[in-house]
Each structure stands twice: as structure tokens, then as C-alpha cells.
Design an enzyme around this catalytic site. Structure first.
Site, PDB file in Angstrom:
ATOM      1  N   TYR A 251     -38.789 -52.790  21.651  1.00  0.00           N
ATOM      2  CA  TYR A 251     -39.356 -52.428  22.963  1.00  0.00           C
ATOM      3  C   TYR A 251     -38.772 -51.101  23.427  1.00  0.00           C
ATOM      4  CZ  TYR A 251     -39.155 -52.380  28.094  1.00  0.00           C
ATOM      5  OH  TYR A 251     -39.187 -52.001  29.412  1.00  0.00           O
TER       6      TYR A 251
ATOM      7  N   LYS B 144     -40.281 -47.329  24.231  1.00  0.00           N
ATOM      8  CA  LYS B 144     -40.156 -46.728  25.573  1.00  0.00           C
ATOM      9  C   LYS B 144     -39.632 -45.293  25.455  1.00  0.00           C
ATOM     10  CE  LYS B 144     -40.854 -48.467  29.118  1.00  0.00           C
ATOM     11  NZ  LYS B 144     -42.126 -48.523  29.909  1.00  0.00           N
TER      12      LYS B 144
HETATM   13  N1  LIG Z   1     -38.963 -55.635  34.495  1.00  0.00           N
HETATM   14  C1  LIG Z   1     -37.954 -54.808  34.315  1.00  0.00           C
HETATM   15  O1  LIG Z   1     -36.772 -55.169  34.453  1.00  0.00           O
HETATM   16  C2  LIG Z   1     -38.226 -53.374  33.931  1.00  0.00           C
HETATM   17  C3  LIG Z   1     -37.165 -52.465  33.962  1.00  0.00           C
HETATM   18  C4  LIG Z   1     -37.407 -51.130  33.616  1.00  0.00           C
HETATM   19  C5  LIG Z   1     -38.688 -50.721  33.285  1.00  0.00           C
HETATM   20  N2  LIG Z   1     -39.708 -51.623  33.253  1.00  0.00           N
HETATM   21  C6  LIG Z   1     -41.048 -51.137  32.933  1.00  0.00           C
HETATM   22  O2  LIG Z   1     -41.851 -51.384  34.093  1.00  0.00           O
HETATM   23  C7  LIG Z   1     -43.204 -51.569  33.702  1.00  0.00           C
HETATM   24  C8  LIG Z   1     -43.751 -52.844  34.333  1.00  0.00           C
HETATM   25  O3  LIG Z   1     -42.956 -53.906  33.915  1.00  0.00           O
HETATM   26  P1  LIG Z   1     -43.232 -55.381  34.491  1.00  0.00           P
HETATM   27  O4  LIG Z   1     -41.915 -56.068  34.524  1.00  0.00           O
HETATM   28  O5  LIG Z   1     -44.045 -55.285  35.728  1.00  0.00           O
HETATM   29  O6  LIG Z   1     -44.116 -56.009  33.304  1.00  0.00           O
HETATM   30  P2  LIG Z   1     -45.352 -57.022  33.377  1.00  0.00           P
HETATM   31  O7  LIG Z   1     -45.463 -57.609  32.011  1.00  0.00           O
HETATM   32  O8  LIG Z   1     -45.221 -57.922  34.552  1.00  0.00           O
HETATM   33  O9  LIG Z   1     -46.609 -56.052  33.639  1.00  0.00           O
HETATM   34  C9  LIG Z   1     -47.121 -55.246  32.621  1.00  0.00           C
HETATM   35  C10 LIG Z   1     -48.636 -55.158  32.836  1.00  0.00           C
HETATM   36  O10 LIG Z   1     -49.186 -54.319  31.805  1.00  0.00           O
HETATM   37  C11 LIG Z   1     -50.402 -54.901  31.367  1.00  0.00           C
HETATM   38  N3  LIG Z   1     -50.714 -54.475  30.000  1.00  0.00           N
HETATM   39  C12 LIG Z   1     -50.012 -54.758  28.884  1.00  0.00           C
HETATM   40  N4  LIG Z   1     -50.637 -54.249  27.805  1.00  0.00           N
HETATM   41  C13 LIG Z   1     -51.775 -53.629  28.249  1.00  0.00           C
HETATM   42  C14 LIG Z   1     -52.835 -52.923  27.624  1.00  0.00           C
HETATM   43  N5  LIG Z   1     -52.876 -52.764  26.298  1.00  0.00           N
HETATM   44  N6  LIG Z   1     -53.827 -52.431  28.402  1.00  0.00           N
HETATM   45  C15 LIG Z   1     -53.806 -52.596  29.747  1.00  0.00           C
HETATM   46  N7  LIG Z   1     -52.821 -53.256  30.415  1.00  0.00           N
HETATM   47  C16 LIG Z   1     -51.815 -53.769  29.658  1.00  0.00           C
HETATM   48  C17 LIG Z   1     -50.158 -56.408  31.438  1.00  0.00           C
HETATM   49  O11 LIG Z   1     -51.392 -57.140  31.486  1.00  0.00           O
HETATM   50  C18 LIG Z   1     -49.339 -56.530  32.726  1.00  0.00           C
HETATM   51  O12 LIG Z   1     -50.169 -56.759  33.826  1.00  0.00           O
HETATM   52  C19 LIG Z   1     -43.211 -51.597  32.170  1.00  0.00           C
HETATM   53  O13 LIG Z   1     -43.586 -50.318  31.697  1.00  0.00           O
HETATM   54  C20 LIG Z   1     -41.735 -51.851  31.812  1.00  0.00           C
HETATM   55  O14 LIG Z   1     -41.418 -51.266  30.557  1.00  0.00           O
HETATM   56  C21 LIG Z   1     -39.525 -52.944  33.576  1.00  0.00           C
HETATM   57  C1  LIG Z   2     -27.896 -63.673  29.205  1.00  0.00           C
HETATM   58  C2  LIG Z   2     -29.131 -64.277  29.834  1.00  0.00           C
HETATM   59  C3  LIG Z   2     -29.942 -65.207  29.000  1.00  0.00           C
HETATM   60  C4  LIG Z   2     -29.476 -63.949  31.092  1.00  0.00           C
HETATM   61  C5  LIG Z   2     -30.757 -64.388  31.751  1.00  0.00           C
HETATM   62  C6  LIG Z   2     -31.354 -63.201  32.436  1.00  0.00           C
HETATM   63  C7  LIG Z   2     -32.033 -62.219  31.427  1.00  0.00           C
HETATM   64  C8  LIG Z   2     -33.351 -62.837  30.946  1.00  0.00           C
HETATM   65  C9  LIG Z   2     -32.226 -60.880  32.121  1.00  0.00           C
HETATM   66  C10 LIG Z   2     -30.868 -60.277  32.493  1.00  0.00           C
HETATM   67  C11 LIG Z   2     -31.000 -58.753  32.314  1.00  0.00           C
HETATM   68  C12 LIG Z   2     -32.503 -58.562  32.193  1.00  0.00           C
HETATM   69  C13 LIG Z   2     -33.024 -57.269  31.658  1.00  0.00           C
HETATM   70  C14 LIG Z   2     -34.269 -57.236  31.085  1.00  0.00           C
HETATM   71  C15 LIG Z   2     -35.050 -58.490  30.797  1.00  0.00           C
HETATM   72  C16 LIG Z   2     -34.453 -59.764  31.424  1.00  0.00           C
HETATM   73  C17 LIG Z   2     -32.934 -59.762  31.348  1.00  0.00           C
HETATM   74  C18 LIG Z   2     -32.462 -59.673  29.911  1.00  0.00           C
HETATM   75  C19 LIG Z   2     -34.847 -55.957  30.531  1.00  0.00           C
HETATM   76  C20 LIG Z   2     -34.572 -56.026  29.027  1.00  0.00           C
HETATM   77  C21 LIG Z   2     -36.376 -55.868  30.775  1.00  0.00           C
HETATM   78  C22 LIG Z   2     -36.952 -54.555  30.266  1.00  0.00           C
HETATM   79  C23 LIG Z   2     -36.296 -53.373  30.952  1.00  0.00           C
HETATM   80  O1  LIG Z   2     -36.859 -52.144  30.535  1.00  0.00           O
HETATM   81  C24 LIG Z   2     -34.768 -53.357  30.771  1.00  0.00           C
HETATM   82  C25 LIG Z   2     -34.395 -52.966  29.364  1.00  0.00           C
HETATM   83  C26 LIG Z   2     -34.191 -52.312  31.713  1.00  0.00           C
HETATM   84  O2  LIG Z   2     -34.319 -52.511  32.922  1.00  0.00           O
HETATM   85  O3  LIG Z   2     -33.621 -51.285  31.288  1.00  0.00           O
HETATM   86  C27 LIG Z   2     -34.184 -54.727  31.215  1.00  0.00           C
HETATM   87  C28 LIG Z   2     -32.692 -54.808  31.125  1.00  0.00           C
HETATM   88  C29 LIG Z   2     -32.213 -56.030  31.919  1.00  0.00           C
END
Ligand SMILES: NC(=O)c1ccc[n+]([C@@H]2O[C@H](COP(=O)([O-])OP(=O)(O)OC[C@H]3O[C@@H](n4cnc5c(N)ncnc54)[C@H](O)[C@@H]3O)[C@@H](O)[C@H]2O)c1
Ligand SMILES: CC(C)=CCC[C@@H](C)[C@H]1CC[C@H]2C3=C(CC[C@]12C)[C@@]1(C)CC[C@H](O)[C@@](C)(C(=O)O)[C@@H]1CC3
Length: 348
Positions: free
Chosen positions: A146, A150
Site C-alpha cells: 500500500y 502511495k
Molecule cells: N485512514 C487513514 O488513517 C489514512 C491516513 C493517511 C492517508 N489516508 C489516505 O486517505 C484516503 C482516504 O482513506 P479512507 O480511510 O477514507 O479510505 P476508505 O477506504 O474509507 O475510502 C476510499 C474510497 O475510495 C474508493 N475507491 C477505491 N478504489 C476506487 C476506484 N478504483 N475507483 C473509484 N473509487 C475507488 C472506495 O470506494 C472508498 O469509498 C486514501 O487515499 C488513503 O490512502 C488514509
Molecule cells: C496493533 C493493533 C492491531 C492496533 C489496532 C489499531 C490498528 C488497526 C491501527 C493503528 C494505527 C493505524 C494506522 C493505519 C491503519 C489502522 C492502524 C494500523 C494506517 C496503516 C492506514 C493507512 C494510512 O495511510 C497510514 C499508513 C498512515 O496514516 O500513515 C496508517 C498508519 C496508522
């Protein structure tokens, strides 16, 4: 749709790619509240709103994207396959090839601004990062597929910045987004607690990390869109957006768990032991994959995140766009716990 776009004013028309997701839905809500005209492009439709025009499709298909981008000034690209899907082909197809389609479609549709949701982990190699700046190099050894995609995604978007042709790009790097409707932090944490897997603190429990409340992430994205223009410091650059309040990883986990009436972890396991056990398990599950698919709770990535320092400076965002968090960590944790009544531990 054209009427809505005109009503909002050309500069405040936008499309949220990935708008059905956790971050995307919060983005849509705040954009509407600020008077933007909002389109959503997503492969799934997960909410109804008569204030939004939905375009359903795969972002890898440029022709499907075009109708959703025509006439808008800003595109927020916050779509990605879920990190836990661990599907290398899907990550590359959507995050790398798909992002190139998004850029081409933006150029063809005459979109002026592209704001990418990247990730602070594009510089993380599983070892400590303390107050890391955006000048850190991309991870040479990303800790999972992943993150690898990114990095590729962010490079594509930032190098597409083309001020001579009125196309401006920037990338927002949040870290550890949490909040109401998050599908991958609190629900997985609670699932682990319910299955008795949350008894151990990995490492000494002192590792500071960033967790960023979703409304602060949205605030950073909208600020970026509003400050992104010819000659601005944002053009072709990445910016950390965090809560600016690093907290020990296991203190955060414990506050969420106790807030939902679960016992916090109390025993310690050495980091190296947890990491190598997770690595061994991941290799075992990879061998078994042709026969059975089992999702590990403690992947090497998650153990690395749980046992190392990883917090980032958002000084650059403060200087370039006047960013500061709008919701404090304490308030954010309270709101998040409050938003999950269904995950609260049932009292006997
Ligand atoms: N959640 C985190 O902790 C976190 C931290 C840093 C960055 N991000 C980034 O933030 C963004 C949003 O993350 P999120 O947690 O809301 O994820 P999420 O999975 O809740 O939302 C992602 C959305 O993208 C859509 N999607 C996926 N593939 C697609 C495609 N081929 N065409 C059209 N739509 C598509 C999905 O249907 C979904 O609605 C992502 O780019 C993720 O990499 C997330
Ligand atoms: C140790 C356990 C099982 C804890 C439970 C909580 C667990 C699920 C939870 C604790 C920390 C959290 C985490 C992510 C997913 C869920 C998870 C791992 C991700 C990877 C989502 C994608 C983002 O891009 C990214 C990389 C970011 O923000 O840089 C984050 C980094 C922080």
C-alpha cells in the site's frame, strides 16, 4: 449540475474522488457546509444526498471520470483500496495507474487544482521518525505494498504540477486518521479487544505517534485547495497535516478502549519479539494462502506502527497555508468514542 456549479461560483465547484469513503464523506460534508458545489466520483455509492451529484465508476477509466470533472475548479483525490486489502495488483492499478488516469482526466477537463490525499507513511521504513519534516526522502524500503503505491502516487501528482498551463497540484500527508465512521482503526481495535488480543503493549509504550482527527484532515485539504494557485508555496509540494499533538501509541489505544468500556492492555512484550512473531506469522499465512485466506491482526506493518516513534512536523503547512488543527486530540477522542455506541462493550 451546470446550474449548481454556476450557483456556487466557478472557484467553489469541486469533485471528490473517493467521496463515499471515510475521509471522503467528511470532506463532502464540510465542502457543502462551506458553500462548495460538490460532485462525488466513487466506485461505490454509500450515502444519499440531494446536494451532491454522484458519478459511479472506476477511477482507472478516464472516460468514466471526465463527466464528473467537467466544469469543476478543484479535484480532491482521496480514493484508495483499503490498506488491509493487501492486494498488490489492486494497489498498483488504482493508486498508480489510476492516479495517472485522474491526472489526464483533470488536464482534459480543464481542472485547475488537484489535491491528493497522500500519507505521512511514504517516508516510514519501520524505524523511528521524530518530528519528521517533508524533506525526509521517500522510503527506499516501504513497509507494505500500500505504502509503496502511495509513494508512486504522490510522485506522479507532484510532478504533474504545470503552472504554465494553469494546472496546480499538491499532496496532503495525514497520519493515523480517526473519527466517526472510520472503518479501519476503531473497529479493528475493538475486534482485537473482543477476541482477547489487546492484553499486550508492544515495546515500552513510550513511542510517540500522530493520530489525526478526520475534521482536521478535511480542514487541511480545503485550506490547501484555497491556497493553491500560480506562484504559491503549495505548487508541487507535499504537506503533513496532523493534530500536532503526538501521543504514545498505547496511550491512544487505551483511551479509545477504556472509552468503550474495554480493559486497556497492561502487559509488555518486547518490540523485537512481537515484530519477528508477526513476520513469521505473515510468512506462514502466505504459504497457506493457496489453501486458505486468514487475515492477521498483528501484521509486521501494524507492529512497526505500534512499537516505533512516528510523528511529523506540520510547520510547513502552518507557514504555507496557515494550518492549525480545529479539533483538539482530547475533544477528538471524546467525539470518536461517543460516535460508536454499537462498539461499546456490552455490560453483563
Ligand atoms: N485512514 C487513514 O488513517 C489514512 C491516513 C493517511 C492517508 N489516508 C489516505 O486517505 C484516503 C482516504 O482513506 P479512507 O480511510 O477514507 O479510505 P476508505 O477506504 O474509507 O475510502 C476510499 C474510497 O475510495 C474508493 N475507491 C477505491 N478504489 C476506487 C476506484 N478504483 N475507483 C473509484 N473509487 C475507488 C472506495 O470506494 C472508498 O469509498 C486514501 O487515499 C488513503 O490512502 C488514509
Ligand atoms: C496493533 C493493533 C492491531 C492496533 C489496532 C489499531 C490498528 C488497526 C491501527 C493503528 C494505527 C493505524 C494506522 C493505519 C491503519 C489502522 C492502524 C494500523 C494506517 C496503516 C492506514 C493507512 C494510512 O495511510 C497510514 C499508513 C498512515 O496514516 O500513515 C496508517 C498508519 C496508522
Amino acid at each position: 449540475m451546470a446550474t449548481r456549479l454556476r450557483a456556487a461560483g466557478a472557484g467553489r465547484s469541486c469533485t471528490v474522488i473517493g467521496g463515499s469513503g471515510f475521509l471522503g464523506q467528511h470532506m463532502v460534508e464540510q465542502l457543502l457546509a462551506k458553500g462548495y458545489s460538490v460532485n462525488v466520483f466513487d466506485i461505490h455509492k454509500r450515502f444519499e444526498s440531494d446536494q451532491v451529484t454522484f458519478f459511479l465508476g472506476d477511477l482507472c477509466d478516464k472516460e468514466a471520470l471526465l463527466p464528473a470533472l467537467r466544469g469543476v475548479a478543484v479535484v480532491f483525490h482521496c480514493a484508495s483500496p483499503a490498506p488491509a486489502s493487501d492486494n498488490r495488483e489492486l494497489f498498483y492499478r488504482v493508486n498508480f495507474t489510476g492516479t495517472k488516469a485522474v491526472i489526464e482526466a483533470c488536464r482534459e477537463a480543464g481542472v485547475q487544482k488537484l489535491v491528493l490525499t497522500s500519507s505521512a507513511s511514504v517516508v516510514f521504513e519501520g524505524t523511528d521518525i521524530k518530528n519528521g519534516s517533508e524533506d525526509l526522502p521517500y522510503a527506499q524500503k516501504p513497509i507494505d505494498y500500500y505504502t509503496e503505491t502511495k509513494i508512486l502516487q504522490e510522485k506522479e501528482v507532484l510532478s504533474a504540477n504545470d503552472p504554465d498551463n494553469n494546472f496546480f497540484t499538491t499532496a496532503i500527508r495525514p497520519h493515523g486518521i480517526f473519527g466517526p465512521r472510520d472503518p479501519q482503526l476503531v473497529p479493528i481495535l475493538v475486534q482485537a479487544a473482543r477476541s482477547g488480543k489487546m492484553k499486550f503493549i508492544i515495546g515500552d509504550g513510550k513511542n510517540l505517534v500522530d493520530f489525526t482527527y478526520v475534521e482536521n484532515v478535511v480542514h487541511g485539504h480545503i485550506l490547501a485547495a484555497e491556497k493553491l494557485h500560480k506562484g504559491s508555496a503549495l505548487c508541487g509540494k507535499a504537506f503533513h497535516i496532523t493534530n500536532d499533538e503526538p501521543i504514545p501509541f498505547w496511550t491512544f489505544m487505551s483511551r479509545i478502549l477504556t472509552g468503550l468500556d474495554y480493559d486497556p492492555p497492561k502487559y509488555h512484550i518486547p518490540y523485537w519479539l512481537a515484530y519477528y512473531l508477526a513476520l513469521l506469522l505473515s510468512l506462514l499465512l502466505a504459504l497457506l494462502r493457496p489453501l486458505v485466506t486468514i487475515k492477521a491482526t498483528f501484521t509486521p506493518m501494524r507492529v512497526a506502527l505500534a512499537g516505533t516513534f512516528h510523528y511529523y512536523s506540520c510547520e510547513r503547512a502552518k507557514r504555507a497555508m496557515g494550518y492549525s488543527p480545529v479539533v483538539s486530540l482530547d475533544e477528538a477522542i471524546a467525539r470518536t468514542v461517543q460516535s460508536y455506541p454499537g462498539l461499546r462493550r456490552a455490560r453483563a
